[in-house]
Design an enzyme around this catalytic site. Structure first.
Site, PDB file in Angstrom:
ATOM      1  N   CYS A  64       0.824  -1.215   0.000  1.00  0.00           N
ATOM      2  CA  CYS A  64       0.000   0.000   0.000  1.00  0.00           C
ATOM      3  C   CYS A  64       0.855   1.261   0.000  1.00  0.00           C
ATOM      4  CB  CYS A  64      -0.959   0.009   1.186  1.00  0.00           C
ATOM      5  SG  CYS A  64      -0.241   0.593   2.740  1.00  0.00           S
ATOM      6  N   CYS A 116       3.015   3.111   4.925  1.00  0.00           N
ATOM      7  CA  CYS A 116       3.953   3.102   6.056  1.00  0.00           C
ATOM      8  C   CYS A 116       5.328   2.655   5.572  1.00  0.00           C
ATOM      9  CB  CYS A 116       3.452   2.180   7.163  1.00  0.00           C
ATOM     10  SG  CYS A 116       1.916   2.697   7.927  1.00  0.00           S
ATOM     11  N   TYR A 145      -5.149  29.010  10.544  1.00  0.00           N
ATOM     12  CA  TYR A 145      -5.348  27.654  10.003  1.00  0.00           C
ATOM     13  C   TYR A 145      -5.920  26.793  11.133  1.00  0.00           C
ATOM     14  CZ  TYR A 145      -1.732  29.554   6.854  1.00  0.00           C
ATOM     15  OH  TYR A 145      -0.985  30.359   6.017  1.00  0.00           O
ATOM     16  N   GLU A 157     -10.002  30.133   9.784  1.00  0.00           N
ATOM     17  CA  GLU A 157     -10.013  28.865   9.031  1.00  0.00           C
ATOM     18  C   GLU A 157     -10.814  29.076   7.747  1.00  0.00           C
ATOM     19  OE1 GLU A 157      -9.918  25.364   7.320  1.00  0.00           O
ATOM     20  OE2 GLU A 157      -8.727  25.752   9.123  1.00  0.00           O
ATOM     21  N   ASN A 160      -0.577  27.049  12.006  1.00  0.00           N
ATOM     22  CA  ASN A 160      -0.639  25.591  11.819  1.00  0.00           C
ATOM     23  C   ASN A 160      -1.047  25.313  10.381  1.00  0.00           C
ATOM     24  OD1 ASN A 160      -0.805  22.838  12.179  1.00  0.00           O
ATOM     25  ND2 ASN A 160      -2.694  22.881  13.366  1.00  0.00           N
ATOM     26  N   CYS A 163       3.933  20.651   9.412  1.00  0.00           N
ATOM     27  CA  CYS A 163       3.916  19.245   9.015  1.00  0.00           C
ATOM     28  C   CYS A 163       4.890  18.977   7.872  1.00  0.00           C
ATOM     29  CB  CYS A 163       2.499  18.799   8.631  1.00  0.00           C
ATOM     30  SG  CYS A 163       1.789  19.712   7.247  1.00  0.00           S
TER      31      CYS A 163
END
Length: 461
Positions: free
Chosen positions: A92, A95, A326, A347, A391, A418
């Site tokens: 997949c 991971c 955000y 947002e 964020n 992120c």
């Protein structure tokens, strides 16, 4: 290594020297007069491997071309290689680091940050904390997106994921990183779809109806299921929703979202409730939030709670105004409400802000004001702020957003990122504007993936 030109399908031996940004091993091989930089899913640094060449880029960087290969045999394994516990690992692609020992994953994620900071002279000397581990490395994800399609192996309907760099669908039965209740609901939903002869949507022929199923689990084990269809009309929708709720007591809400676009967007703009309510309540860092089907919410509740508590701890006491940019489901904004006379949550997703605003009104949370709009426009009306939280999504903040933050010069800025590359870019811009980066802490929000969540604390002297 070979002086002959390598072609897709050829096998050769190589040594992995590093991991690329996607968690694949990196190796080199000579192909004629060129060097191939080979990306090898499943390879680990220091390993001697035999690989099968899959694709060579038409683009060249000097005498170097990017190439991709599959792992045929590990000839000499790394001491950090472990047995992956998931049946779909490698197929997949979700991971790609599951075969790497967990402490080594944490070290690599910290190194990713350092490498990006080193690209900017003003950040090259920054100290970076050790990556904070996730309390759980399996069963931690509270949301799962499943593609509804036919297995590339059996041809039977499955709820799975697209294999890397293809639209072949891999069965995700028994996925080890989602909360167990999500796999239980996935299994029940698949049986119901098969019983009702629901055809998967075909992206080429534009036939069939169901594209995705998105399952969200709350801290209390309740599940919201969103069924994403290719068109609003689906005669079996209500029957499927009722059957799912009857079969799974955890399912409290089923929503139909119609996505008629031909692009890669997950959700469309039109949706209706099939069973239950249009939103669900969840808890993060002891703060209750209300989520719509499309609200952004961190996938690892325990790690996100650690980060939220850290943000609250560094926020000044007695603030006149804090701004959460955000804001998603407004979890951070609600966490800050006890320390500020006013919290402004900005947002752009109207479904998320509507759910948050309704919840705030019900709770009487008058200190939190929700603004619907993009970050730059929402910030433009802010004249002063003691504390700002950024964020952003993976693309980071726009220059216009950073310019407004620099104008506001809050006592403290908490930047939750992120993506190491865009974090480094944005922090460098803030330093040029006079800011000082005082602390950088990476958190492992998504074990076994290349994803690294980073909290950077910034001050304006």
């Amino acid at each position: 290594m070979s002086d002959q030109e390598l072609r897709p399908g050829d096998e050769f031996e190589a040594t992995c020297t590093a991991l690329d940004e996607n968690g694949a091993g990196l190796a080199q091989s000579v192909s004629g007069s060129e060097t191939l930089r080979v990306h090898l899913a499943g390879g680990l640094p220091g390993e001697r491997v035999r690989v099968r060449l899959a694709h060579v880029s038409v683009h060249r960087d000097g005498s170097v071309r990017e190439a991709w290969a599959s792992l045929a045999v590990v000839l000499a394994a790394s001491a950090q290689r472990v047995e992956a516990p998931c049946p779909a690992h490698g197929a997949c692609g979700g991971c790609p680091l599951m075969h790497l020992a967990y402490p080594a994953q944490l070290d690599w994620k910290r190194a990713r940050l350092l490498a990006q900071f080193a690209r900017h002279p003003d950040l090259a000397s920054l100290l970076v904390d050790a990556c904070v581990p996730s309390p759980r490395t399996l069963g931690y994800r509270n949301q799962a997106k499943y593609v509804y399609g036919r297995s590339s192996d059996s041809g039977q309907p499955v709820l799975g994921a697209f294999a890397p760099r293809s639209h072949d669908v891999v069965d995700l039965a028994g996925c080890q990183v989602v909360e167990p209740i999500l796999d239980e609901v996935r299994q029940a939903l698949l049986a119901i779809l098969i019983d009702n002869a629901v055809e998967p949507f075909d992206e080429v022929l534009r036939t069939g109806v169901l594209r995705y199923a998105v399952l969200r689990a709350t801290a209390l084990g309740q599940v919201m299921a969103t069924l994403v269809t290719a068109r609003p009309e689906w005669l079996a929708a209500e029957a499927v929703a009722r059957a799912l709720r009857q079969r799974c007591a955890a399912v409290t809400s089923v929503v139909l979202n119609a996505n008629e676009s031909a692009g890669n967007a997950l959700f469309g703009e039109h949706e209706r409730v099939l069973v239950g309510e249009a939103s669900v309540e969840d808890t993060m860092a002891d703060v209750r939030v209300r989520l719509s089907s499309r609200s952004f919410f961190q996938t690892n509740r325990e790690v996100a709670s650690q980060i939220y508590r850290k943000i609250v701890a560094v926020a000044p006491d007695g603030m006149a105004r804090a701004v959460d940019v955000y804001a998603g489901a407004c979890g951070i904004a609600l966490s800050l409400a006890a320390k500020a006379r006013e919290v402004v949550a900005i947002e752009e997703n109207p479904a998320a802000t509507q759910a948050a605003a309704n919840f705030l009104a019900e709770q009487g949370a008058a200190r939190v004001r929700v603004v619907t709009g993009d970050a730059a426009h929402g910030l433009a009306d802010i004249r002063a702020a003691d504390f700002v939280v950024l964020n952003p999504p993976r693309k980071g903040c726009g220059a216009d957003v950073l310019a407004v933050v620099a104008r506001l010069r809050p006592q403290v800025l908490a930047y939750l990122s992120c993506d190491p590359r865009t974090l480094a870019r944005d922090l460098a811009a803030l330093v040029v504007a006079g800011a000082q980066v005082v602390k950088v802490t990476p958190f492992d929000m998504m074990p076994h993936t290349p994803h690294v969540e980073t909290l950077a604390l910034v001050r304006f002297p």
